[in-house]
Motif scaffolding. Structure first.
Motif, PDB file in Angstrom:
ATOM      1  N   LEU A 216      -8.291  -7.775   2.700  1.00 25.62           N
ATOM      2  CA  LEU A 216      -7.050  -7.002   2.718  1.00 25.62           C
ATOM      3  C   LEU A 216      -7.331  -5.562   3.118  1.00 25.62           C
ATOM      4  O   LEU A 216      -6.589  -4.965   3.900  1.00 25.62           O
ATOM      5  N   ALA A 217      -8.412  -4.998   2.591  1.00 25.79           N
ATOM      6  CA  ALA A 217      -8.792  -3.634   2.968  1.00 25.79           C
ATOM      7  C   ALA A 217      -9.070  -3.542   4.462  1.00 25.79           C
ATOM      8  O   ALA A 217      -8.715  -2.555   5.120  1.00 25.79           O
ATOM      9  N   ALA A 218      -9.695  -4.587   5.021  1.00 26.44           N
ATOM     10  CA  ALA A 218     -10.016  -4.587   6.451  1.00 26.44           C
ATOM     11  C   ALA A 218      -8.757  -4.555   7.313  1.00 26.44           C
ATOM     12  O   ALA A 218      -8.764  -4.020   8.421  1.00 26.44           O
ATOM     13  N   ALA A 219      -7.665  -5.115   6.792  1.00 23.08           N
ATOM     14  CA  ALA A 219      -6.429  -5.198   7.566  1.00 23.08           C
ATOM     15  C   ALA A 219      -5.702  -3.866   7.663  1.00 23.08           C
ATOM     16  O   ALA A 219      -4.856  -3.693   8.547  1.00 23.08           O
ATOM     17  N   ILE A 220      -6.033  -2.924   6.780  1.00 29.89           N
ATOM     18  CA  ILE A 220      -5.229  -1.697   6.738  1.00 29.89           C
ATOM     19  C   ILE A 220      -6.058  -0.412   6.764  1.00 29.89           C
ATOM     20  O   ILE A 220      -5.537   0.643   7.142  1.00 29.89           O
ATOM     21  N   CYS A 221      -7.354  -0.492   6.426  1.00 29.06           N
ATOM     22  CA  CYS A 221      -8.141   0.734   6.200  1.00 29.06           C
ATOM     23  C   CYS A 221      -9.007   1.126   7.401  1.00 29.06           C
ATOM     24  O   CYS A 221      -9.558   0.274   8.091  1.00 29.06           O
ATOM     25  N   ASP A 222      -9.143   2.431   7.598  1.00 32.00           N
ATOM     26  CA  ASP A 222     -10.047   2.973   8.615  1.00 32.00           C
ATOM     27  C   ASP A 222     -11.482   3.046   8.094  1.00 32.00           C
ATOM     28  O   ASP A 222     -12.428   2.794   8.831  1.00 32.00           O
ATOM     29  N   ARG A 223     -11.622   3.434   6.845  1.00 25.80           N
ATOM     30  CA  ARG A 223     -12.931   3.492   6.190  1.00 25.80           C
ATOM     31  C   ARG A 223     -12.810   2.870   4.812  1.00 25.80           C
ATOM     32  O   ARG A 223     -11.711   2.814   4.252  1.00 25.80           O
ATOM     33  N   ILE A 224     -13.943   2.426   4.261  1.00 31.34           N
ATOM     34  CA  ILE A 224     -13.919   1.775   2.951  1.00 31.34           C
ATOM     35  C   ILE A 224     -15.042   2.340   2.067  1.00 31.34           C
ATOM     36  O   ILE A 224     -16.180   2.485   2.514  1.00 31.34           O
ATOM     37  N   TYR A 225     -14.680   2.669   0.828  1.00 26.62           N
ATOM     38  CA  TYR A 225     -15.645   3.011  -0.211  1.00 26.62           C
ATOM     39  C   TYR A 225     -15.759   1.801  -1.145  1.00 26.62           C
ATOM     40  O   TYR A 225     -14.735   1.270  -1.599  1.00 26.62           O
ATOM     41  N   VAL A 226     -16.973   1.381  -1.428  1.00 31.24           N
ATOM     42  CA  VAL A 226     -17.216   0.271  -2.348  1.00 31.24           C
ATOM     43  C   VAL A 226     -17.677   0.846  -3.677  1.00 31.24           C
ATOM     44  O   VAL A 226     -18.603   1.664  -3.722  1.00 31.24           O
ATOM     45  N   MET A 227     -17.039   0.416  -4.752  1.00 29.67           N
ATOM     46  CA  MET A 227     -17.276   0.999  -6.069  1.00 29.67           C
ATOM     47  C   MET A 227     -17.812  -0.057  -7.028  1.00 29.67           C
ATOM     48  O   MET A 227     -17.353  -1.207  -7.042  1.00 29.67           O
ATOM     49  N   TYR A 228     -18.795   0.342  -7.829  1.00 27.48           N
ATOM     50  CA  TYR A 228     -19.332  -0.566  -8.848  1.00 27.48           C
ATOM     51  C   TYR A 228     -19.713   0.247 -10.077  1.00 27.48           C
ATOM     52  O   TYR A 228     -20.418   1.254  -9.979  1.00 27.48           O
ATOM     53  N   ALA A 229     -19.229  -0.185 -11.236  1.00 29.46           N
ATOM     54  CA  ALA A 229     -19.569   0.452 -12.515  1.00 29.46           C
ATOM     55  C   ALA A 229     -19.349   1.960 -12.489  1.00 29.46           C
ATOM     56  O   ALA A 229     -20.206   2.746 -12.915  1.00 29.46           O
ATOM     57  N   GLY A 230     -18.197   2.384 -11.970  1.00 32.05           N
ATOM     58  CA  GLY A 230     -17.838   3.797 -12.016  1.00 32.05           C
ATOM     59  C   GLY A 230     -18.486   4.672 -10.981  1.00 32.05           C
ATOM     60  O   GLY A 230     -18.343   5.896 -11.026  1.00 32.05           O
ATOM     61  N   ARG A 231     -19.232   4.075 -10.019  1.00 28.63           N
ATOM     62  CA  ARG A 231     -19.921   4.858  -8.998  1.00 28.63           C
ATOM     63  C   ARG A 231     -19.653   4.275  -7.605  1.00 28.63           C
ATOM     64  O   ARG A 231     -19.452   3.069  -7.464  1.00 28.63           O
ATOM     65  N   ILE A 232     -19.677   5.128  -6.597  1.00 33.24           N
ATOM     66  CA  ILE A 232     -19.577   4.673  -5.213  1.00 33.24           C
ATOM     67  C   ILE A 232     -20.966   4.217  -4.775  1.00 33.24           C
ATOM     68  O   ILE A 232     -21.940   4.980  -4.862  1.00 33.24           O
ATOM     69  N   VAL A 233     -21.059   2.959  -4.291  1.00 35.59           N
ATOM     70  CA  VAL A 233     -22.374   2.449  -3.884  1.00 35.59           C
ATOM     71  C   VAL A 233     -22.521   2.374  -2.363  1.00 35.59           C
ATOM     72  O   VAL A 233     -23.643   2.317  -1.855  1.00 35.59           O
ATOM     73  N   GLU A 234     -21.402   2.349  -1.636  1.00 37.00           N
ATOM     74  CA  GLU A 234     -21.487   2.322  -0.173  1.00 37.00           C
ATOM     75  C   GLU A 234     -20.180   2.805   0.431  1.00 37.00           C
ATOM     76  O   GLU A 234     -19.098   2.563  -0.117  1.00 37.00           O
ATOM     77  N   THR A 235     -20.288   3.485   1.557  1.00 31.97           N
ATOM     78  CA  THR A 235     -19.106   3.800   2.358  1.00 31.97           C
ATOM     79  C   THR A 235     -19.470   3.695   3.827  1.00 31.97           C
ATOM     80  O   THR A 235     -20.560   4.100   4.245  1.00 31.97           O
ATOM     81  N   GLN A 236     -18.537   3.102   4.587  1.00 34.13           N
ATOM     82  CA  GLN A 236     -18.706   2.920   6.025  1.00 34.13           C
ATOM     83  C   GLN A 236     -17.325   2.825   6.672  1.00 34.13           C
ATOM     84  O   GLN A 236     -16.340   2.498   6.003  1.00 34.13           O
ATOM     85  N   PRO A 237     -17.257   3.055   7.993  1.00 34.01           N
ATOM     86  CA  PRO A 237     -16.061   2.630   8.721  1.00 34.01           C
ATOM     87  C   PRO A 237     -15.882   1.124   8.535  1.00 34.01           C
ATOM     88  O   PRO A 237     -16.870   0.382   8.383  1.00 34.01           O
ATOM     89  N   THR A 238     -14.646   0.655   8.542  1.00 37.01           N
ATOM     90  CA  THR A 238     -14.366  -0.739   8.198  1.00 37.01           C
ATOM     91  C   THR A 238     -15.156  -1.735   9.043  1.00 37.01           C
ATOM     92  O   THR A 238     -15.753  -2.678   8.513  1.00 37.01           O
ATOM     93  N   GLY A 239     -15.179  -1.538  10.348  1.00 40.36           N
ATOM     94  CA  GLY A 239     -15.881  -2.475  11.211  1.00 40.36           C
ATOM     95  C   GLY A 239     -17.355  -2.574  10.889  1.00 40.36           C
ATOM     96  O   GLY A 239     -17.930  -3.671  10.820  1.00 40.36           O
ATOM     97  N   GLY A 240     -18.000  -1.438  10.664  1.00 44.16           N
ATOM     98  CA  GLY A 240     -19.422  -1.420  10.347  1.00 44.16           C
ATOM     99  C   GLY A 240     -19.723  -2.083   9.018  1.00 44.16           C
ATOM    100  O   GLY A 240     -20.723  -2.793   8.867  1.00 44.16           O
ATOM    101  N   LEU A 241     -18.842  -1.880   8.043  1.00 45.30           N
ATOM    102  CA  LEU A 241     -19.079  -2.447   6.724  1.00 45.30           C
ATOM    103  C   LEU A 241     -19.035  -3.972   6.773  1.00 45.30           C
ATOM    104  O   LEU A 241     -19.818  -4.652   6.111  1.00 45.30           O
ATOM    105  N   PHE A 242     -18.128  -4.535   7.559  1.00 45.41           N
ATOM    106  CA  PHE A 242     -18.037  -5.985   7.665  1.00 45.41           C
ATOM    107  C   PHE A 242     -19.163  -6.567   8.522  1.00 45.41           C
ATOM    108  O   PHE A 242     -19.672  -7.647   8.234  1.00 45.41           O
ATOM    109  N   ASP A 243     -19.546  -5.850   9.562  1.00 44.96           N
ATOM    110  CA  ASP A 243     -20.597  -6.355  10.449  1.00 44.96           C
ATOM    111  C   ASP A 243     -21.984  -6.159   9.869  1.00 44.96           C
ATOM    112  O   ASP A 243     -22.860  -7.009  10.033  1.00 44.96           O
TER     113      ASP A 243
END
Length: 322
Positions: A216-243
């Motif tokens: 769902l995030a891929a359908a609407i977002c330009d960039r994505i932050y991935v969060m785990y246990a109260g911290r950001i663990v990764e951020t990338q442009p959407t295409g790069g994060l999926f690839d």
């Protein structure tokens, strides 16, 4: 350079529980530019909704926040109450997860959509005229009748459209969408995402889109932050994060999603998600990670740039080359 519309730097949130303070968010930093949609993704309990609500100053009673959280350069955490109310009325709006829990069932739809406008001094007649236009813009075919209706007369999807119309009434520069499609079927989800995408383009709003669903995030977002246990663990442009997901948690989330174009069955993420308060020392994901080594449980990883991504993993360079 133009400063970001939303800029969060080193946000920390603790919730007082008796004598102890329970940590919820630790060192979260993210930004949203004007006209950009940014995703905040993670499992339940990761701190996504708390981060989103912090932007509006809607933290739970007893919560203590540190760091900085600037909207158009003004820090929400130090803002006087009157200025914060004005910002909520005209600068930022939020779409909540469950519209039936957010719209008073005893009031008419027109009362909900026009409430903010009338509080800002707009006449009832003008507020209703604008409300009619807003309902039409989110795909409600008979807005005049809808304004006289009550929430129980609407399906979940139609009521979420009403929620979006109410959020747009103050012509916000920043829209916060906290799991806005969770309770909806797939077809209605697609319709709501299409509405949000169109409105963002039309109004040049920035949007922070909170979800647990990477597709769902891929359908609407330009960039994505991935969060785990109260911290950001990764951020990338959407295409790069999926690839090329760089953090093992991101890769595990993607592997757990069923794919129509793949013969591989989805693989669940082992173990269970943990909150920041119960996270072990070192990397909080280490106990669930297939790539963890003893040092991962000893040292907390710091986010750093690797191959175009910003990743908090001690082994990221090694994993990139494997």
């Amino acid at each position: 350079m133009t400063p970001p519309l939303l800029e969060i730097e080193n946000l920390n949130v603790r919730l007082s529980a008796g004598r102890a303070a329970r940590p919820i968010i630790d060192g979260v930093s993210l930004h949203v530019a004007r006209g950009e949609t940014v995703g905040l993704v993670g499992e339940s309990g990761s701190g996504k909704s708390v981060t989103c609500r912090a932007v509006l100053g809607l933290l739970p009673e007893g919560a203590e926040a540190g760091g900085s959280l600037r909207v158009d350069g003004d820090d929400v955490l130090t803002m006087p109450p009157a200025r914060l109310r004005e910002l909520r009325r005209h600068g930022i709006s939020m779409i909540f997860q469950d519209p039936r829990a957010s719209i008073n069932p005893l009031h008419r739809i027109g009362d909900f959509v026009t409430e903010g406008m009338r509080a800002g001094g707009v006449s009832r007649k003008e507020a209703l005229r604008r409300a009619e236009e807003l309902l039409e813009s989110v795909g409600i075919r008979d807005p005049r009748t809808a304004l006289r209706s009550r929430p129980h007369e609407f399906s979940g999807g139609m009521l979420q459209r009403v929620m979006i119309a109410g959020a747009l009434a103050g012509e916000p520069r920043l829209l916060l969408a906290d799991e806005p499609t969770t309770a909806l079927d797939v077809t209605t989800q697609a319709e709501v995402v299409s509405i949000l995408t169109g409105l963002r383009t039309e109004r040049a709003m920035g949007m922070l889109f909170v979800t647990h669903d990477l597709d769902l995030a891929a359908a609407i977002c330009d960039r994505i932050y991935v969060m785990y246990a109260g911290r950001i663990v990764e951020t990338q442009p959407t295409g790069g994060l999926f690839d090329r997901p760089r953090h093992p948690y991101t890769a595990a989330l993607l592997a757990s999603t069923p794919r129509l174009d793949s013969n591989r069955p989805p693989r669940g993420v082992p173990g269970r998600p943990v909150s920041l308060a119960e996270a072990p020392p070192g990397c909080a994901f280490a106990v669930r990670c297939a790539h963890a080594q003893p040092r991962c449980g000893e040292h907390e990883p710091v986010r750093r740039e690797v191959d175009g991504a910003h990743v908090a993993c001690l082994r990221v360079e090694e994993l990139v080359n494997e």
